[in-house]
Design a protein around this motif. Structure first.
Motif, PDB file in Angstrom:
ATOM      1  N   ILE A 497       0.836  -1.200   0.000  1.00  0.00           N
ATOM      2  CA  ILE A 497       0.000   0.000   0.000  1.00  0.00           C
ATOM      3  C   ILE A 497       0.874   1.255   0.000  1.00  0.00           C
ATOM      4  O   ILE A 497       0.617   2.219  -0.727  1.00  0.00           O
ATOM      5  CB  ILE A 497      -0.938   0.012   1.226  1.00  0.00           C
ATOM      6  N   GLY A 498       1.933   1.239   0.814  1.00  0.00           N
ATOM      7  CA  GLY A 498       2.775   2.429   0.947  1.00  0.00           C
ATOM      8  C   GLY A 498       3.463   2.832  -0.336  1.00  0.00           C
ATOM      9  O   GLY A 498       3.583   4.039  -0.642  1.00  0.00           O
ATOM     10  N   THR A 499       3.922   1.866  -1.119  1.00  0.00           N
ATOM     11  CA  THR A 499       4.604   2.199  -2.367  1.00  0.00           C
ATOM     12  C   THR A 499       3.667   2.832  -3.390  1.00  0.00           C
ATOM     13  O   THR A 499       4.125   3.439  -4.361  1.00  0.00           O
ATOM     14  CB  THR A 499       5.245   0.946  -2.987  1.00  0.00           C
ATOM     15  N   GLY A 500       2.356   2.713  -3.170  1.00  0.00           N
ATOM     16  CA  GLY A 500       1.417   3.349  -4.091  1.00  0.00           C
ATOM     17  C   GLY A 500       1.540   4.857  -4.121  1.00  0.00           C
ATOM     18  O   GLY A 500       1.154   5.506  -5.108  1.00  0.00           O
ATOM     19  N   PHE A 501       2.093   5.448  -3.064  1.00  0.00           N
ATOM     20  CA  PHE A 501       2.275   6.889  -3.015  1.00  0.00           C
ATOM     21  C   PHE A 501       3.554   7.342  -3.723  1.00  0.00           C
ATOM     22  O   PHE A 501       3.852   8.541  -3.755  1.00  0.00           O
ATOM     23  CB  PHE A 501       2.308   7.366  -1.554  1.00  0.00           C
ATOM     24  N   LEU A 502       4.311   6.380  -4.269  1.00  0.00           N
ATOM     25  CA  LEU A 502       5.580   6.710  -4.911  1.00  0.00           C
ATOM     26  C   LEU A 502       5.485   6.733  -6.432  1.00  0.00           C
ATOM     27  O   LEU A 502       6.505   6.836  -7.104  1.00  0.00           O
ATOM     28  CB  LEU A 502       6.649   5.687  -4.498  1.00  0.00           C
ATOM     29  N   GLY A 503       4.284   6.635  -6.981  1.00  0.00           N
ATOM     30  CA  GLY A 503       4.134   6.563  -8.427  1.00  0.00           C
ATOM     31  C   GLY A 503       4.744   7.742  -9.151  1.00  0.00           C
ATOM     32  O   GLY A 503       5.482   7.586 -10.129  1.00  0.00           O
ATOM     33  N   SER A 504       4.470   8.949  -8.685  1.00  0.00           N
ATOM     34  CA  SER A 504       4.998  10.154  -9.327  1.00  0.00           C
ATOM     35  C   SER A 504       6.521  10.220  -9.184  1.00  0.00           C
ATOM     36  O   SER A 504       7.236  10.600 -10.122  1.00  0.00           O
ATOM     37  CB  SER A 504       4.352  11.397  -8.711  1.00  0.00           C
ATOM     38  N   TRP A 505       7.024   9.834  -8.006  1.00  0.00           N
ATOM     39  CA  TRP A 505       8.470   9.850  -7.771  1.00  0.00           C
ATOM     40  C   TRP A 505       9.179   8.870  -8.691  1.00  0.00           C
ATOM     41  O   TRP A 505      10.227   9.175  -9.255  1.00  0.00           O
ATOM     42  CB  TRP A 505       8.740   9.516  -6.315  1.00  0.00           C
ATOM     43  N   ILE A 506       8.608   7.692  -8.870  1.00  0.00           N
ATOM     44  CA  ILE A 506       9.199   6.697  -9.768  1.00  0.00           C
ATOM     45  C   ILE A 506       9.198   7.197 -11.197  1.00  0.00           C
ATOM     46  O   ILE A 506      10.179   7.020 -11.939  1.00  0.00           O
ATOM     47  CB  ILE A 506       8.435   5.363  -9.648  1.00  0.00           C
ATOM     48  N   TYR A 507       8.113   7.847 -11.616  1.00  0.00           N
ATOM     49  CA  TYR A 507       8.033   8.385 -12.979  1.00  0.00           C
ATOM     50  C   TYR A 507       9.165   9.385 -13.224  1.00  0.00           C
ATOM     51  O   TYR A 507       9.815   9.360 -14.271  1.00  0.00           O
ATOM     52  CB  TYR A 507       6.673   9.046 -13.192  1.00  0.00           C
ATOM     53  N   ASP A 508       9.405  10.278 -12.271  1.00  0.00           N
ATOM     54  CA  ASP A 508      10.488  11.266 -12.422  1.00  0.00           C
ATOM     55  C   ASP A 508      11.851  10.587 -12.383  1.00  0.00           C
ATOM     56  O   ASP A 508      12.763  10.965 -13.135  1.00  0.00           O
ATOM     57  CB  ASP A 508      10.394  12.317 -11.305  1.00  0.00           C
ATOM     58  N   LEU A 509      12.006   9.598 -11.528  1.00  0.00           N
ATOM     59  CA  LEU A 509      13.291   8.922 -11.383  1.00  0.00           C
ATOM     60  C   LEU A 509      13.678   8.189 -12.668  1.00  0.00           C
ATOM     61  O   LEU A 509      14.851   8.157 -13.053  1.00  0.00           O
ATOM     62  CB  LEU A 509      13.209   7.938 -10.219  1.00  0.00           C
ATOM     63  N   LEU A 510      12.692   7.606 -13.349  1.00  0.00           N
ATOM     64  CA  LEU A 510      12.975   6.828 -14.559  1.00  0.00           C
ATOM     65  C   LEU A 510      13.508   7.687 -15.696  1.00  0.00           C
ATOM     66  O   LEU A 510      14.124   7.167 -16.633  1.00  0.00           O
ATOM     67  CB  LEU A 510      11.712   6.095 -15.018  1.00  0.00           C
ATOM     68  N   GLY A 511      13.296   8.977 -15.636  1.00  0.00           N
ATOM     69  CA  GLY A 511      13.804   9.860 -16.690  1.00  0.00           C
ATOM     70  C   GLY A 511      15.297  10.093 -16.620  1.00  0.00           C
ATOM     71  O   GLY A 511      15.905  10.562 -17.593  1.00  0.00           O
ATOM     72  N   VAL A 512      15.923   9.764 -15.486  1.00  0.00           N
ATOM     73  CA  VAL A 512      17.363   9.976 -15.315  1.00  0.00           C
ATOM     74  C   VAL A 512      18.129   8.893 -16.068  1.00  0.00           C
ATOM     75  O   VAL A 512      17.979   7.704 -15.803  1.00  0.00           O
ATOM     76  CB  VAL A 512      17.749   9.956 -13.819  1.00  0.00           C
TER      77      VAL A 512
END
Length: 515
Positions: A497-512
Protein backbone atom coordinates in the motif's frame (compact mmCIF):
# COMPACT_ATOMS: atom_id res chain seq x y z
CA UNK A 1 29.99 11.86 -1.94
CA UNK A 2 31.09 10.87 -5.45
CA UNK A 3 33.57 8.37 -4.06
CA UNK A 4 30.90 6.88 -1.79
CA UNK A 5 28.46 6.46 -4.69
CA UNK A 6 31.10 4.83 -6.89
CA UNK A 7 32.14 2.54 -4.06
CA UNK A 8 28.48 1.64 -3.47
CA UNK A 9 28.00 0.66 -7.12
CA UNK A 10 30.75 -1.90 -6.82
CA UNK A 11 29.80 -3.03 -3.32
CA UNK A 12 26.22 -3.78 -4.35
CA UNK A 13 27.56 -6.61 -6.48
CA UNK A 14 30.74 -7.67 -4.70
CA UNK A 15 29.56 -7.61 -1.07
CA UNK A 16 26.80 -10.24 -1.34
CA UNK A 17 29.01 -12.27 -3.69
CA UNK A 18 31.84 -12.27 -1.14
CA UNK A 19 29.42 -13.09 1.66
CA UNK A 20 28.09 -16.01 -0.39
CA UNK A 21 31.60 -17.47 -0.43
CA UNK A 22 32.20 -16.85 3.27
CA UNK A 23 28.95 -18.41 4.53
CA UNK A 24 29.95 -21.75 3.04
CA UNK A 25 32.83 -21.91 5.53
CA UNK A 26 30.89 -21.29 8.75
CA UNK A 27 28.18 -22.99 10.79
CA UNK A 28 24.46 -22.79 10.19
CA UNK A 29 23.68 -20.30 12.99
CA UNK A 30 26.56 -18.08 11.92
CA UNK A 31 25.28 -18.25 8.34
CA UNK A 32 21.98 -16.77 9.41
CA UNK A 33 23.67 -13.97 11.33
CA UNK A 34 26.04 -13.13 8.49
CA UNK A 35 23.17 -13.32 6.00
CA UNK A 36 21.14 -10.74 7.90
CA UNK A 37 24.15 -8.45 8.39
CA UNK A 38 25.00 -8.67 4.70
CA UNK A 39 21.42 -7.88 3.75
CA UNK A 40 21.29 -4.77 5.91
CA UNK A 41 24.68 -3.48 4.74
CA UNK A 42 23.89 -4.16 1.07
CA UNK A 43 20.59 -2.31 1.44
CA UNK A 44 22.56 0.54 3.00
CA UNK A 45 24.77 0.80 -0.08
CA UNK A 46 21.61 1.20 -2.14
CA UNK A 47 20.78 4.49 -0.43
CA UNK A 48 23.57 6.74 -1.84
CA UNK A 49 23.01 5.39 -5.36
CA UNK A 50 19.26 6.04 -5.25
CA UNK A 51 19.78 9.46 -3.64
CA UNK A 52 22.25 10.50 -6.34
CA UNK A 53 19.91 9.40 -9.13
CA UNK A 54 17.02 11.22 -7.43
CA UNK A 55 19.13 14.40 -7.66
CA UNK A 56 19.25 13.94 -11.44
CA UNK A 57 22.71 12.41 -11.80
CA UNK A 58 23.54 9.00 -13.30
CA UNK A 59 26.75 7.81 -11.53
CA UNK A 60 29.25 5.54 -13.25
CA UNK A 61 32.10 3.36 -12.04
CA UNK A 62 34.84 2.35 -14.47
CA UNK A 63 36.40 -0.81 -13.04
CA UNK A 64 40.18 -0.98 -13.14
CA UNK A 65 40.44 2.38 -14.87
CA UNK A 66 39.87 0.87 -18.32
CA UNK A 67 37.09 2.55 -20.25
CA UNK A 68 34.81 0.82 -22.74
CA UNK A 69 35.09 -1.11 -24.98
CA UNK A 70 38.05 -2.72 -23.14
CA UNK A 71 36.86 -2.10 -19.61
CA UNK A 72 33.71 -2.73 -17.58
CA UNK A 73 31.43 0.11 -16.57
CA UNK A 74 28.77 0.06 -13.87
CA UNK A 75 26.01 2.62 -14.29
CA UNK A 76 23.30 3.79 -11.93
CA UNK A 77 20.39 5.36 -13.80
CA UNK A 78 16.69 5.67 -13.03
CA UNK A 79 15.84 2.10 -14.01
CA UNK A 80 18.67 0.70 -11.91
CA UNK A 81 17.78 2.88 -8.91
CA UNK A 82 14.12 1.83 -8.86
CA UNK A 83 14.89 -1.88 -8.99
CA UNK A 84 17.82 -1.61 -6.57
CA UNK A 85 15.53 0.02 -4.02
CA UNK A 86 12.68 -2.45 -4.53
CA UNK A 87 15.00 -5.43 -4.38
CA UNK A 88 16.67 -4.14 -1.21
CA UNK A 89 13.31 -3.87 0.54
CA UNK A 90 12.17 -7.37 -0.40
CA UNK A 91 15.59 -8.90 0.17
CA UNK A 92 16.01 -7.55 3.71
CA UNK A 93 12.54 -8.71 4.76
CA UNK A 94 12.93 -12.18 3.26
CA UNK A 95 16.46 -12.59 4.62
CA UNK A 96 15.34 -11.81 8.17
CA UNK A 97 12.33 -14.09 7.67
CA UNK A 98 14.61 -16.95 6.57
CA UNK A 99 16.83 -16.38 9.60
CA UNK A 100 13.86 -16.45 12.01
CA UNK A 101 12.11 -19.41 10.34
CA UNK A 102 14.87 -21.80 9.15
CA UNK A 103 12.29 -24.39 8.05
CA UNK A 104 11.22 -21.94 5.34
CA UNK A 105 14.57 -22.44 3.56
CA UNK A 106 13.82 -26.02 2.53
CA UNK A 107 14.83 -29.42 3.82
CA UNK A 108 17.99 -31.51 3.73
CA UNK A 109 18.77 -35.20 4.02
CA UNK A 110 20.51 -36.48 7.15
CA UNK A 111 21.30 -40.06 8.29
CA UNK A 112 18.06 -39.99 10.30
CA UNK A 113 15.92 -38.71 7.40
CA UNK A 114 14.81 -35.40 5.92
CA UNK A 115 15.16 -32.41 8.23
CA UNK A 116 13.68 -28.91 7.88
CA UNK A 117 16.06 -26.08 7.06
CA UNK A 118 18.76 -26.17 4.40
CA UNK A 119 22.19 -24.58 5.01
CA UNK A 120 22.71 -24.26 1.26
CA UNK A 121 20.08 -21.54 1.10
CA UNK A 122 22.39 -18.81 2.33
CA UNK A 123 25.22 -18.95 -0.23
CA UNK A 124 22.69 -19.48 -3.04
CA UNK A 125 20.46 -16.61 -1.98
CA UNK A 126 23.32 -14.15 -1.46
CA UNK A 127 24.78 -15.16 -4.83
CA UNK A 128 21.39 -14.61 -6.44
CA UNK A 129 21.15 -11.14 -4.91
CA UNK A 130 24.62 -10.28 -6.23
CA UNK A 131 23.50 -11.36 -9.70
CA UNK A 132 20.35 -9.24 -9.47
CA UNK A 133 22.30 -6.13 -8.51
CA UNK A 134 24.80 -6.92 -11.28
CA UNK A 135 21.97 -7.00 -13.81
CA UNK A 136 20.64 -3.65 -12.62
CA UNK A 137 23.92 -1.71 -12.83
CA UNK A 138 25.79 -3.43 -15.69
CA UNK A 139 26.71 -1.09 -18.51
CA UNK A 140 27.67 -3.73 -21.07
CA UNK A 141 25.84 -6.63 -22.67
CA UNK A 142 28.20 -9.40 -21.63
CA UNK A 143 27.99 -8.58 -17.93
CA UNK A 144 24.23 -8.46 -18.26
CA UNK A 145 24.57 -12.06 -19.43
CA UNK A 146 26.91 -12.93 -16.54
CA UNK A 147 24.49 -11.47 -14.00
CA UNK A 148 21.56 -13.22 -15.65
CA UNK A 149 23.38 -16.56 -15.51
CA UNK A 150 24.25 -16.10 -11.85
CA UNK A 151 20.61 -15.33 -11.06
CA UNK A 152 19.31 -18.24 -13.14
CA UNK A 153 21.63 -20.94 -11.84
CA UNK A 154 21.24 -19.97 -8.19
CA UNK A 155 17.46 -19.79 -8.65
CA UNK A 156 17.38 -23.34 -10.03
CA UNK A 157 19.39 -24.58 -7.06
CA UNK A 158 17.12 -22.71 -4.65
CA UNK A 159 14.10 -24.50 -6.10
CA UNK A 160 15.82 -27.85 -5.54
CA UNK A 161 16.12 -27.11 -1.81
CA UNK A 162 12.48 -28.08 -1.46
CA UNK A 163 13.33 -31.78 -1.37
CA UNK A 164 12.57 -34.65 -3.71
CA UNK A 165 9.26 -33.22 -4.93
CA UNK A 166 11.07 -30.12 -6.18
CA UNK A 167 13.81 -31.85 -8.16
CA UNK A 168 11.78 -32.44 -11.33
CA UNK A 169 10.52 -28.81 -11.47
CA UNK A 170 14.07 -27.61 -10.80
CA UNK A 171 15.42 -29.73 -13.66
CA UNK A 172 12.79 -28.40 -16.05
CA UNK A 173 13.61 -24.87 -14.91
CA UNK A 174 17.31 -25.58 -15.57
CA UNK A 175 16.63 -26.62 -19.17
CA UNK A 176 14.61 -23.46 -19.82
CA UNK A 177 17.19 -21.24 -18.11
CA UNK A 178 20.06 -22.68 -20.16
CA UNK A 179 18.17 -22.46 -23.45
CA UNK A 180 17.07 -18.90 -22.74
CA UNK A 181 20.63 -17.89 -21.87
CA UNK A 182 21.95 -19.50 -25.06
CA UNK A 183 19.54 -17.50 -27.23
CA UNK A 184 20.36 -14.29 -25.37
CA UNK A 185 24.10 -14.89 -25.66
CA UNK A 186 23.74 -15.57 -29.40
CA UNK A 187 22.06 -12.20 -29.80
CA UNK A 188 24.80 -10.52 -27.77
CA UNK A 189 27.45 -12.11 -29.98
CA UNK A 190 25.68 -10.92 -33.11
CA UNK A 191 25.51 -7.35 -31.80
CA UNK A 192 29.19 -7.48 -30.84
CA UNK A 193 30.10 -8.69 -34.33
CA UNK A 194 28.17 -5.84 -35.94
CA UNK A 195 29.15 -3.02 -33.59
CA UNK A 196 32.60 -4.12 -32.38
CA UNK A 197 31.71 -3.39 -28.76
CA UNK A 198 29.74 -4.83 -25.87
CA UNK A 199 29.13 -1.49 -24.18
CA UNK A 200 25.42 -0.67 -24.39
CA UNK A 201 25.80 3.04 -25.15
CA UNK A 202 28.50 2.48 -27.76
CA UNK A 203 26.55 -0.34 -29.43
CA UNK A 204 23.53 1.91 -29.79
CA UNK A 205 25.61 4.70 -31.31
CA UNK A 206 27.04 2.32 -33.92
CA UNK A 207 23.66 0.78 -34.75
CA UNK A 208 22.16 4.23 -35.33
CA UNK A 209 24.67 4.72 -38.15
CA UNK A 210 24.11 1.31 -39.75
CA UNK A 211 21.91 1.49 -42.86
CA UNK A 212 20.79 -2.15 -42.86
CA UNK A 213 18.90 -2.92 -39.60
CA UNK A 214 18.64 -6.67 -40.30
CA UNK A 215 21.43 -7.74 -37.94
CA UNK A 216 20.16 -5.55 -35.14
CA UNK A 217 16.61 -6.82 -35.60
CA UNK A 218 17.76 -10.45 -35.62
CA UNK A 219 19.77 -9.91 -32.45
CA UNK A 220 16.82 -8.17 -30.82
CA UNK A 221 14.53 -11.07 -31.75
CA UNK A 222 16.91 -13.72 -30.38
CA UNK A 223 17.43 -11.89 -27.11
CA UNK A 224 13.71 -11.21 -26.74
CA UNK A 225 12.80 -14.89 -27.15
CA UNK A 226 15.53 -15.97 -24.73
CA UNK A 227 14.46 -13.44 -22.10
CA UNK A 228 10.80 -14.29 -22.68
CA UNK A 229 11.60 -17.86 -21.69
CA UNK A 230 13.23 -16.70 -18.47
CA UNK A 231 10.41 -14.30 -17.66
CA UNK A 232 7.83 -17.04 -18.42
CA UNK A 233 5.81 -15.16 -21.02
CA UNK A 234 3.01 -17.26 -22.50
CA UNK A 235 3.49 -19.72 -24.22
CA UNK A 236 6.93 -20.18 -22.61
CA UNK A 237 5.49 -20.38 -19.11
CA UNK A 238 5.03 -24.08 -18.38
CA UNK A 239 8.08 -24.27 -16.11
CA UNK A 240 7.02 -21.48 -13.76
CA UNK A 241 4.06 -22.95 -11.87
CA UNK A 242 5.75 -26.25 -10.89
CA UNK A 243 8.98 -24.48 -9.89
CA UNK A 244 7.38 -21.68 -7.89
CA UNK A 245 4.90 -24.05 -6.23
CA UNK A 246 7.45 -26.69 -5.22
CA UNK A 247 10.06 -24.23 -3.95
CA UNK A 248 10.53 -23.71 -0.19
CA UNK A 249 8.43 -21.08 1.58
CA UNK A 250 11.01 -18.30 1.42
CA UNK A 251 12.25 -19.21 -2.07
CA UNK A 252 8.90 -18.83 -3.87
CA UNK A 253 8.67 -15.07 -3.14
CA UNK A 254 12.31 -14.68 -4.22
CA UNK A 255 11.55 -16.36 -7.55
CA UNK A 256 8.31 -14.54 -8.29
CA UNK A 257 9.12 -11.22 -6.68
CA UNK A 258 12.74 -10.81 -7.76
CA UNK A 259 14.22 -13.39 -10.12
CA UNK A 260 11.90 -12.93 -13.08
CA UNK A 261 12.44 -9.14 -12.84
CA UNK A 262 16.06 -9.64 -13.90
CA UNK A 263 14.90 -10.78 -17.34
CA UNK A 264 12.51 -7.82 -17.59
CA UNK A 265 15.21 -5.28 -16.72
CA UNK A 266 17.53 -6.73 -19.36
CA UNK A 267 14.70 -6.75 -21.90
CA UNK A 268 14.12 -3.05 -21.28
CA UNK A 269 17.85 -2.38 -21.53
CA UNK A 270 17.98 -4.10 -24.89
CA UNK A 271 14.85 -2.51 -26.33
CA UNK A 272 15.32 1.03 -25.03
CA UNK A 273 19.10 1.39 -24.74
CA UNK A 274 21.06 -1.09 -26.87
CA UNK A 275 19.07 -1.45 -30.10
CA UNK A 276 17.49 1.64 -31.70
CA UNK A 277 13.81 0.94 -32.21
CA UNK A 278 13.17 1.01 -35.93
CA UNK A 279 10.02 0.44 -37.95
CA UNK A 280 11.07 -3.14 -38.64
CA UNK A 281 10.72 -3.99 -34.94
CA UNK A 282 7.07 -2.96 -34.70
CA UNK A 283 5.81 -6.44 -35.63
CA UNK A 284 7.80 -7.94 -32.77
CA UNK A 285 6.38 -5.41 -30.32
CA UNK A 286 2.85 -6.21 -31.46
CA UNK A 287 3.53 -9.92 -31.09
CA UNK A 288 4.67 -9.32 -27.52
CA UNK A 289 1.56 -7.25 -26.90
CA UNK A 290 -0.67 -10.03 -28.17
CA UNK A 291 1.11 -12.63 -26.04
CA UNK A 292 0.79 -10.30 -23.07
CA UNK A 293 -2.98 -10.07 -23.56
CA UNK A 294 -3.23 -13.86 -23.78
CA UNK A 295 -1.13 -14.20 -20.63
CA UNK A 296 -3.39 -11.85 -18.66
CA UNK A 297 -6.53 -13.75 -19.61
CA UNK A 298 -5.24 -17.33 -19.66
CA UNK A 299 -3.18 -16.96 -16.48
CA UNK A 300 -6.16 -15.46 -14.66
CA UNK A 301 -8.58 -18.18 -15.78
CA UNK A 302 -6.13 -20.92 -14.77
CA UNK A 303 -5.65 -19.25 -11.39
CA UNK A 304 -9.42 -19.33 -10.89
CA UNK A 305 -9.41 -23.10 -11.38
CA UNK A 306 -6.82 -23.88 -8.70
CA UNK A 307 -7.70 -25.53 -5.40
CA UNK A 308 -4.23 -25.07 -3.90
CA UNK A 309 -2.92 -21.73 -2.75
CA UNK A 310 0.66 -21.74 -4.09
CA UNK A 311 -0.29 -22.79 -7.65
CA UNK A 312 -3.00 -20.12 -7.60
CA UNK A 313 -0.43 -17.48 -6.70
CA UNK A 314 1.94 -18.87 -9.34
CA UNK A 315 -0.65 -18.62 -12.11
CA UNK A 316 -1.32 -15.10 -10.89
CA UNK A 317 2.32 -14.35 -11.67
CA UNK A 318 1.80 -15.49 -15.27
CA UNK A 319 -1.18 -13.15 -15.56
CA UNK A 320 0.68 -10.21 -14.03
CA UNK A 321 3.61 -10.76 -16.41
CA UNK A 322 1.19 -10.21 -19.27
CA UNK A 323 0.58 -6.58 -18.25
CA UNK A 324 4.25 -5.74 -18.77
CA UNK A 325 4.14 -6.91 -22.37
CA UNK A 326 0.85 -5.17 -23.12
CA UNK A 327 2.84 -1.94 -23.11
CA UNK A 328 5.42 -2.97 -25.74
CA UNK A 329 3.38 -1.90 -28.81
CA UNK A 330 3.13 1.55 -27.18
CA UNK A 331 6.91 1.70 -26.72
CA UNK A 332 7.58 1.53 -30.47
CA UNK A 333 4.57 3.30 -31.96
CA UNK A 334 5.99 4.81 -35.11
CA UNK A 335 6.60 8.55 -34.72
CA UNK A 336 4.79 8.33 -31.34
CA UNK A 337 2.68 11.43 -32.00
CA UNK A 338 0.62 10.72 -28.89
CA UNK A 339 3.71 10.56 -26.66
CA UNK A 340 2.72 7.11 -25.43
CA UNK A 341 6.23 5.68 -25.05
CA UNK A 342 7.27 7.42 -21.78
CA UNK A 343 3.96 6.52 -20.15
CA UNK A 344 4.20 2.91 -21.33
CA UNK A 345 7.75 2.61 -20.04
CA UNK A 346 6.88 3.98 -16.61
CA UNK A 347 3.79 1.76 -16.51
CA UNK A 348 5.91 -1.36 -17.07
CA UNK A 349 8.27 -0.43 -14.27
CA UNK A 350 5.49 0.60 -11.85
CA UNK A 351 3.62 -2.64 -12.48
CA UNK A 352 6.79 -4.69 -12.08
CA UNK A 353 7.84 -3.03 -8.82
CA UNK A 354 4.29 -3.20 -7.47
CA UNK A 355 4.23 -6.89 -8.36
CA UNK A 356 7.63 -7.33 -6.72
CA UNK A 357 6.36 -6.16 -3.33
CA UNK A 358 2.86 -7.64 -3.47
CA UNK A 359 3.84 -11.03 -4.83
CA UNK A 360 6.73 -11.24 -2.39
CA UNK A 361 4.27 -10.82 0.48
CA UNK A 362 1.54 -13.07 -0.97
CA UNK A 363 3.89 -15.94 -1.81
CA UNK A 364 5.60 -15.65 1.57
CA UNK A 365 2.21 -15.86 3.27
CA UNK A 366 1.16 -18.86 1.18
CA UNK A 367 4.44 -20.63 1.94
CA UNK A 368 4.16 -19.86 5.63
CA UNK A 369 0.64 -21.29 5.77
CA UNK A 370 1.79 -24.43 3.99
CA UNK A 371 4.63 -24.71 6.46
CA UNK A 372 2.29 -24.35 9.44
CA UNK A 373 -0.55 -26.59 8.25
CA UNK A 374 1.39 -29.04 6.13
CA UNK A 375 -0.76 -28.30 3.07
CA UNK A 376 -1.72 -25.47 0.76
CA UNK A 377 -5.11 -26.92 -0.18
CA UNK A 378 -7.50 -24.01 0.13
CA UNK A 379 -10.29 -26.16 1.57
CA UNK A 380 -8.04 -27.41 4.40
CA UNK A 381 -6.87 -23.86 5.18
CA UNK A 382 -10.41 -22.72 5.92
CA UNK A 383 -10.51 -20.71 9.12
CA UNK A 384 -6.77 -20.00 9.21
CA UNK A 385 -7.49 -16.30 9.63
CA UNK A 386 -8.63 -16.86 13.20
CA UNK A 387 -5.19 -18.13 14.17
CA UNK A 388 -3.12 -15.93 11.89
CA UNK A 389 -4.93 -12.58 11.58
CA UNK A 390 -1.79 -10.60 10.75
CA UNK A 391 -0.94 -13.03 7.99
CA UNK A 392 -4.40 -12.80 6.42
CA UNK A 393 -4.28 -9.01 6.71
CA UNK A 394 -1.00 -9.05 4.81
CA UNK A 395 -2.53 -11.23 2.10
CA UNK A 396 -5.44 -8.83 1.76
CA UNK A 397 -3.13 -5.84 1.40
CA UNK A 398 -1.03 -7.67 -1.20
CA UNK A 399 -4.22 -8.59 -3.07
CA UNK A 400 -5.09 -4.89 -3.26
CA UNK A 401 -1.83 -4.30 -5.11
CA UNK A 402 -2.20 -7.27 -7.46
CA UNK A 403 -5.77 -6.38 -8.36
CA UNK A 404 -4.66 -2.80 -8.97
CA UNK A 405 -6.99 -1.01 -6.60
CA UNK A 406 -6.37 2.67 -5.73
CA UNK A 407 -3.58 3.60 -3.33
CA UNK A 408 -1.35 0.83 -4.68
CA UNK A 409 1.50 0.92 -7.17
CA UNK A 410 -0.41 -1.63 -9.24
CA UNK A 411 -3.18 0.93 -9.68
CA UNK A 412 -0.66 3.64 -10.66
CA UNK A 413 0.89 1.31 -13.26
CA UNK A 414 -2.45 0.30 -14.74
CA UNK A 415 -3.57 3.92 -14.84
CA UNK A 416 -0.41 4.98 -16.68
CA UNK A 417 -0.76 2.08 -19.11
CA UNK A 418 -4.43 2.82 -19.77
CA UNK A 419 -3.68 6.53 -20.23
CA UNK A 420 -0.92 5.79 -22.74
CA UNK A 421 -3.20 3.35 -24.58
CA UNK A 422 -6.03 5.88 -24.80
CA UNK A 423 -3.60 8.53 -26.07
CA UNK A 424 -2.45 6.12 -28.78
CA UNK A 425 -6.08 5.02 -29.43
CA UNK A 426 -5.27 1.42 -28.58
CA UNK A 427 -8.56 0.68 -26.85
CA UNK A 428 -7.96 -3.07 -26.76
CA UNK A 429 -5.32 -2.53 -24.08
CA UNK A 430 -7.92 -0.88 -21.84
CA UNK A 431 -10.32 -3.79 -22.39
CA UNK A 432 -7.65 -6.33 -21.41
CA UNK A 433 -6.73 -4.32 -18.31
CA UNK A 434 -10.37 -4.17 -17.22
CA UNK A 435 -10.94 -7.90 -17.83
CA UNK A 436 -7.70 -8.84 -16.07
CA UNK A 437 -8.59 -6.68 -13.06
CA UNK A 438 -11.98 -8.38 -12.64
CA UNK A 439 -10.45 -11.83 -13.01
CA UNK A 440 -7.71 -10.97 -10.51
CA UNK A 441 -10.34 -9.96 -7.97
CA UNK A 442 -12.05 -13.30 -8.58
CA UNK A 443 -9.08 -15.61 -8.12
CA UNK A 444 -7.64 -13.70 -5.17
CA UNK A 445 -11.02 -13.75 -3.46
CA UNK A 446 -11.17 -17.49 -4.14
CA UNK A 447 -7.82 -17.96 -2.44
CA UNK A 448 -8.26 -15.64 0.55
CA UNK A 449 -11.99 -15.73 1.41
CA UNK A 450 -12.03 -19.34 2.74
CA UNK A 451 -9.29 -18.41 5.19
CA UNK A 452 -11.67 -15.91 6.77
CA UNK A 453 -14.53 -18.37 7.22
CA UNK A 454 -15.15 -20.27 10.41
CA UNK A 455 -13.51 -23.68 10.47
CA UNK A 456 -15.96 -26.55 10.79
CA UNK A 457 -13.68 -28.37 13.21
CA UNK A 458 -10.34 -27.39 14.65
CA UNK A 459 -8.95 -30.83 13.86
CA UNK A 460 -9.41 -30.15 10.15
CA UNK A 461 -6.52 -27.71 10.32
CA UNK A 462 -4.00 -29.93 12.02
CA UNK A 463 -2.05 -32.82 10.64
CA UNK A 464 -2.50 -36.18 12.34
CA UNK A 465 0.24 -37.15 14.73
CA UNK A 466 2.32 -39.55 12.67
CA UNK A 467 5.39 -39.39 14.85
CA UNK A 468 7.34 -37.87 11.94
CA UNK A 469 9.62 -35.21 13.40
CA UNK A 470 9.88 -33.52 10.01
CA UNK A 471 6.13 -32.91 9.79
CA UNK A 472 5.08 -29.26 10.13
CA UNK A 473 4.11 -28.06 13.57
CA UNK A 474 0.44 -28.04 14.45
CA UNK A 475 -1.35 -24.80 13.66
CA UNK A 476 -1.15 -22.33 16.52
CA UNK A 477 1.99 -23.74 18.20
CA UNK A 478 4.32 -21.09 16.83
CA UNK A 479 7.45 -19.79 18.50
CA UNK A 480 8.29 -16.13 19.05
CA UNK A 481 10.59 -16.21 16.05
CA UNK A 482 7.82 -17.59 13.85
CA UNK A 483 5.46 -14.91 15.17
CA UNK A 484 8.03 -12.29 14.22
CA UNK A 485 8.22 -13.87 10.77
CA UNK A 486 4.47 -13.39 10.44
CA UNK A 487 4.89 -9.69 11.21
CA UNK A 488 7.59 -9.43 8.55
CA UNK A 489 5.12 -10.71 5.97
CA UNK A 490 2.66 -8.10 7.22
CA UNK A 491 5.37 -5.50 6.59
CA UNK A 492 5.35 -6.48 2.91
CA UNK A 493 1.58 -6.03 2.88
CA UNK A 494 1.95 -2.55 4.35
CA UNK A 495 4.68 -1.79 1.80
CA UNK A 496 2.31 -2.84 -1.00
CA UNK A 497 0.00 0.00 0.00
CA UNK A 498 2.77 2.43 0.95
CA UNK A 499 4.60 2.20 -2.37
CA UNK A 500 1.42 3.35 -4.09
CA UNK A 501 2.28 6.89 -3.01
CA UNK A 502 5.58 6.71 -4.91
CA UNK A 503 4.13 6.56 -8.43
CA UNK A 504 5.00 10.15 -9.33
CA UNK A 505 8.47 9.85 -7.77
CA UNK A 506 9.20 6.70 -9.77
CA UNK A 507 8.03 8.39 -12.98
CA UNK A 508 10.49 11.27 -12.42
CA UNK A 509 13.29 8.92 -11.38
CA UNK A 510 12.97 6.83 -14.56
CA UNK A 511 13.80 9.86 -16.69
CA UNK A 512 17.36 9.98 -15.32
CA UNK A 513 19.74 8.37 -17.79
CA UNK A 514 16.98 7.44 -20.26
CA UNK A 515 18.30 7.43 -23.84
Amino acid sequence: MTELVEFSLGALVLLPLLAAAVVMLIGHTARRVLGVVTAVVTAGFTVPVVATVADGDAPELVLGGFTAPLGITLRGDGLAAVFLAGTALIAVVLTVFAALVPAATGEHLTPSGWRPGHPGFWPLWLGCWAGLNGVYVSGDLFNLYVGLELVGLTAVALVALGGRKSWDPALRYLFIAVLGSLLFLTGVGLLAAVTGTLDIAQARAVLEEVEDPTAGLLALSLMTVGLGMKIALVPMHRWLVPAHSAAPAVVSPILSGLVIKAGLVILLRVWLWAVPLVAEAIWLAWLLGALGAIAVLVGSVLALRQDRLKPLVAYSTIAQIGYWFLAFPLLVTEHDDAGAAPGAYSAIVALAVGHMVAKGGLFAAAGYLKLRFGTDEIARLRGAGAQYPALILAMGACAVGLIGLPVSLGFAGKWQLATAAVGAQQWWVVVVIAAGTLLAAGYLLRGIAPLLLQAPQESDHQLPDTGDETAPAAAGSKTRAEGAGELLILLLGVATIGTGFLGSWIYDLLGVGLW
